[in-house]
Scaffold this active site. Structure first.
Site, PDB file in Angstrom:
ATOM      1  N   ASP A   1       0.886  -1.158   0.000  1.00  0.00           N
ATOM      2  CA  ASP A   1       0.000   0.000   0.000  1.00  0.00           C
ATOM      3  C   ASP A   1       0.927   1.212   0.000  1.00  0.00           C
ATOM      4  O   ASP A   1       1.515   1.556   1.024  1.00  0.00           O
ATOM      5  CB  ASP A   1      -0.879  -0.060   1.262  1.00  0.00           C
ATOM      6  CG  ASP A   1      -1.687   1.217   1.478  1.00  0.00           C
ATOM      7  OD1 ASP A   1      -1.658   2.102   0.605  1.00  0.00           O
ATOM      8  OD2 ASP A   1      -2.343   1.311   2.535  1.00  0.00           O
TER       9      ASP A   1
ATOM     10  N   LYS B   1       3.465  11.753  -3.282  1.00  0.00           N
ATOM     11  CA  LYS B   1       2.498  11.064  -4.140  1.00  0.00           C
ATOM     12  C   LYS B   1       1.430  12.019  -4.680  1.00  0.00           C
ATOM     13  O   LYS B   1       0.846  11.784  -5.731  1.00  0.00           O
ATOM     14  CB  LYS B   1       1.860   9.932  -3.321  1.00  0.00           C
ATOM     15  CG  LYS B   1       0.876   9.093  -4.070  1.00  0.00           C
ATOM     16  CD  LYS B   1       0.395   7.959  -3.186  1.00  0.00           C
ATOM     17  CE  LYS B   1      -0.954   7.458  -3.611  1.00  0.00           C
ATOM     18  NZ  LYS B   1      -1.497   6.476  -2.656  1.00  0.00           N
TER      19      LYS B   1
ATOM     20  N   GLU C   1      -7.071   0.710  -4.322  1.00  0.00           N
ATOM     21  CA  GLU C   1      -7.084   0.537  -2.868  1.00  0.00           C
ATOM     22  C   GLU C   1      -8.405  -0.053  -2.357  1.00  0.00           C
ATOM     23  O   GLU C   1      -8.386  -1.002  -1.562  1.00  0.00           O
ATOM     24  CB  GLU C   1      -6.791   1.879  -2.181  1.00  0.00           C
ATOM     25  CG  GLU C   1      -5.347   2.295  -2.366  1.00  0.00           C
ATOM     26  CD  GLU C   1      -5.081   3.768  -2.124  1.00  0.00           C
ATOM     27  OE1 GLU C   1      -3.950   4.200  -2.381  1.00  0.00           O
ATOM     28  OE2 GLU C   1      -5.990   4.488  -1.698  1.00  0.00           O
TER      29      GLU C   1
ATOM     30  N   ASP D   1     -13.008   5.502   2.640  1.00  0.00           N
ATOM     31  CA  ASP D   1     -11.564   5.681   2.873  1.00  0.00           C
ATOM     32  C   ASP D   1     -11.240   7.151   3.090  1.00  0.00           C
ATOM     33  O   ASP D   1     -11.269   7.939   2.148  1.00  0.00           O
ATOM     34  CB  ASP D   1     -10.816   5.121   1.646  1.00  0.00           C
ATOM     35  CG  ASP D   1      -9.306   5.289   1.752  1.00  0.00           C
ATOM     36  OD1 ASP D   1      -8.834   5.945   2.707  1.00  0.00           O
ATOM     37  OD2 ASP D   1      -8.595   4.767   0.870  1.00  0.00           O
TER      38      ASP D   1
END
Ligand code: AMP
Length: 520
Positions: A8, A70, A171, A193
């Site tokens: 992850d 990221k 994800e 999430d």
């Protein structure tokens, strides 16, 4: 033979897991940490430190310590998103040779892929040290909303790290796998999430080993950081009320309060009230250092945070509408991301869906565990059933037409892999070539979407406008990588382009950056 792992690769933190004795287990480092900050710190010479030790450097060497890189991946320098990111980080952002956003540190410019490669390489080392085996390959997860360039950039990062990328998966799909693989569920689930910087919701249909994403929606600028900011603004107002000093423009004071806000937020997940004491925030008129002392409790936090929580649920509304489901038709809600530990979020999930979220899964680890299951599925030769992952494309793909509009070819939430064709006509008399510009995004205006790439189909018959027809076919593979082909209907001549080619690093650049060749 080595092992395969699931990684992850998160914005704030990364986690690595593998399947061991039939169980997806998270691998810890020598200090017992299983969640590793996605932070890369540059020191003297060529020295690079990654993870928790790098995070510690953030306070005293903020310019050389790269966090949240990221957020820049696959983005254009000068875009609105990059400008927003620039304002929120302490390190420098520079323009790459093809207009991509890169990281500037100690006078050198690095592609974001190189920074992510350091994080991936760190995860690989942790896995190798924890298991005593070599890592042969990895399934790496990305947010569901990642576009083609961002997925490709993630693959490039793995390449640079010398890590074989077995598959890129979303994800939420990974989280669903960790929950449902081998369980024989037949139900609809929601994966909620909420991480440090982004919010995502996906609705999936589980049917035994089939994991089908039905819809997905999100907000790339809504996360735990925003909760810290509203708490920080409240503390600044308190400070002004107590001392008469406006510290809003005092960067050092703001940084201290932001840090205190984050810690208070975490503490409030466990206790009903927290005393906040921040000494030495500013100086009064006589030059004396003054600090803040106050208390925050659940009521105050609820008032401050509710608008943000409500924003997440309007995104959930959107995802449910796309899936044609009501909240009560969702059988289970899975929580992912550190922010979901916050009690207010759990309560709101309960009110909205009419059920408690599942609590037997660790919101920080569940994505890596699911990726590990998929890695094992792709590489092992056991009798265990293969999980079938059916994903959807998170954003609409289309072609620019006259007037700067976009004609959609593959609508958002279309199941992938897929191949769809639309017919386009010439727009001018005697036009003997067409330029196919491929865009990704939800706006009807090309300028508001992301340009993925472009190419020209020439040699068309010179004819009155509208007479010559061109078939444009979009094909998306299981990784979500797009290929576009344009075919002249009259001659059958075709030109195609893998959008891969437009990712911001060339094959040669990736080769040059590879760690094994430059001796990291
Ligand atoms: P992630 O990106 O998933 O690592 O999530 C990071 C976010 O979760 C940050 O905003 C953290 O402040 C927040 N977070 C982590 N643990 C907790 C907790 N126990 N309570 C509230 N927020 C938390």
């Amino acid at each position: 033979m080595g092992i395969s792992v699931g990684i992850d690769l998160g914005t704030s933190n990364s986690v690595v897991a593998t399947v061991w004795d039939g169980q997806a287990v998270v691998l810890a480092d020598a200090e017992g940490r299983s969640v590793h900050p996605s932070v890369v710190a540059f020191g003297y010479g060529n020295s690079v430190v990654v993870g928790a030790p790098a995070r510690q450097q953030l306070a005293y060497a903020p310019d050389n310590t790269i966090f949240s890189a990221k957020r820049l991946i696959g983005r254009r320098f000068g875009s609105e998103e990059v400008d927003r990111i620039r304002r929120s980080v302490s390190w420098g952002v520079a323009e790459g040779p093809r207009g991509d956003a890169r990281v500037r540190v100690q006078g050198k410019v690095y592609a974001v892929q190189e920074i992510s490669a350091h994080v991936l390489s760190h995860m690989k080392t942790i896995a190798e040290q924890a298991t005593g085996q070599t890592v042969d390959g990895a399934v790496i997860t990305v947010p569901a909303y990642f576009n083609d360039q961002q997925r490709q950039a993630t693959r490039d990062a793995a390449d640079i790290a010398g890590l074989k990328c077995l598959r890129i998966i979303n994800e939420p799909t990974a989280a669903a796998l960790a929950y449902g693989y081998g369980q024989g569920h037949r139900q609809h689930i929601a994966v909620y999430d909420l991480g440090g910087g982004t919010f995502d919701i996906s609705i999936l249909r589980l049917d035994d080993e089939l994991f089908e994403v039905v819809s997905t929606a999100g907000d790339t600028f809504l996360g735990g950081d925003d909760f810290d900011i509203v708490i920080c603004d409240h503390l600044l107002a308190e400070f002004k009320a107590q001392t008469g000093i406006d510290a809003t423009e005092n960067r050092a004071a703001r940084a201290k309060l932001l840090d205190a806000s984050e810690r208070t937020k975490r503490a409030l997940s466990k206790v009903p009230a927290v005393a906040v004491k921040v000494p030495g925030l500013a100086r009064d008129e006589s030059g004396n250092a003054v600090g803040l002392s106050t208390t925050l409790d659940h009521n105050i936090i609820q008032r401050l945070a509710m608008p943000l929580v409500q924003r997440t649920f309007s995104v959930v509304d959107e995802a449910l509408a796309q899936a044609n489901l009501t909240a009560h038709q969702v059988d289970a809600v899975l929580l992912v991301g550190g922010m979901t530990r916050f009690p207010l979020i759990r309560q709101a999930v309960n009110h909205y869906f009419g059920k408690d979220p599942l609590d037997h899964l660790n919101p920080d680890q569940v994505v890596a565990q699911g990726a590990a299951i998929q890695a094992w599925n792709l590489t092992s030769f056991t009798d265990a059933p293969d999980a079938v992952l059916l994903d959807v494309t998170p954003q609409t793909l289309g072609v620019r037409t006259v007037g700067g509009f976009v004609e959609p070819v593959v609508e958002r939430n279309t199941p992938i892999p897929t191949s769809l064709t639309k017919v386009f006509h010439t727009a001018q008399d005697l036009q003997n070539e067409v330029r196919i510009q491929v865009f990704q995004g939800e706006s009807r205006m090309a300028a508001d979407n992301e340009l993925l790439g472009e190419f020209v189909l020439s040699g068309l018959r010179a004819a009155p406008r509208g007479e010559v027809k061109v078939d444009v076919t979009f094909a998306l593979d299981a990784d979500g990588i797009v290929t576009v082909q344009a075919t002249d209907r009259e001659t059958g001549r075709a030109v195609d382009m893998t959008i891969e080619a437009s990712s911001n690093l060339t094959h040669e650049e990736v080769e040059e950056m590879r760690f094994d060749e430059i001796g990291f």
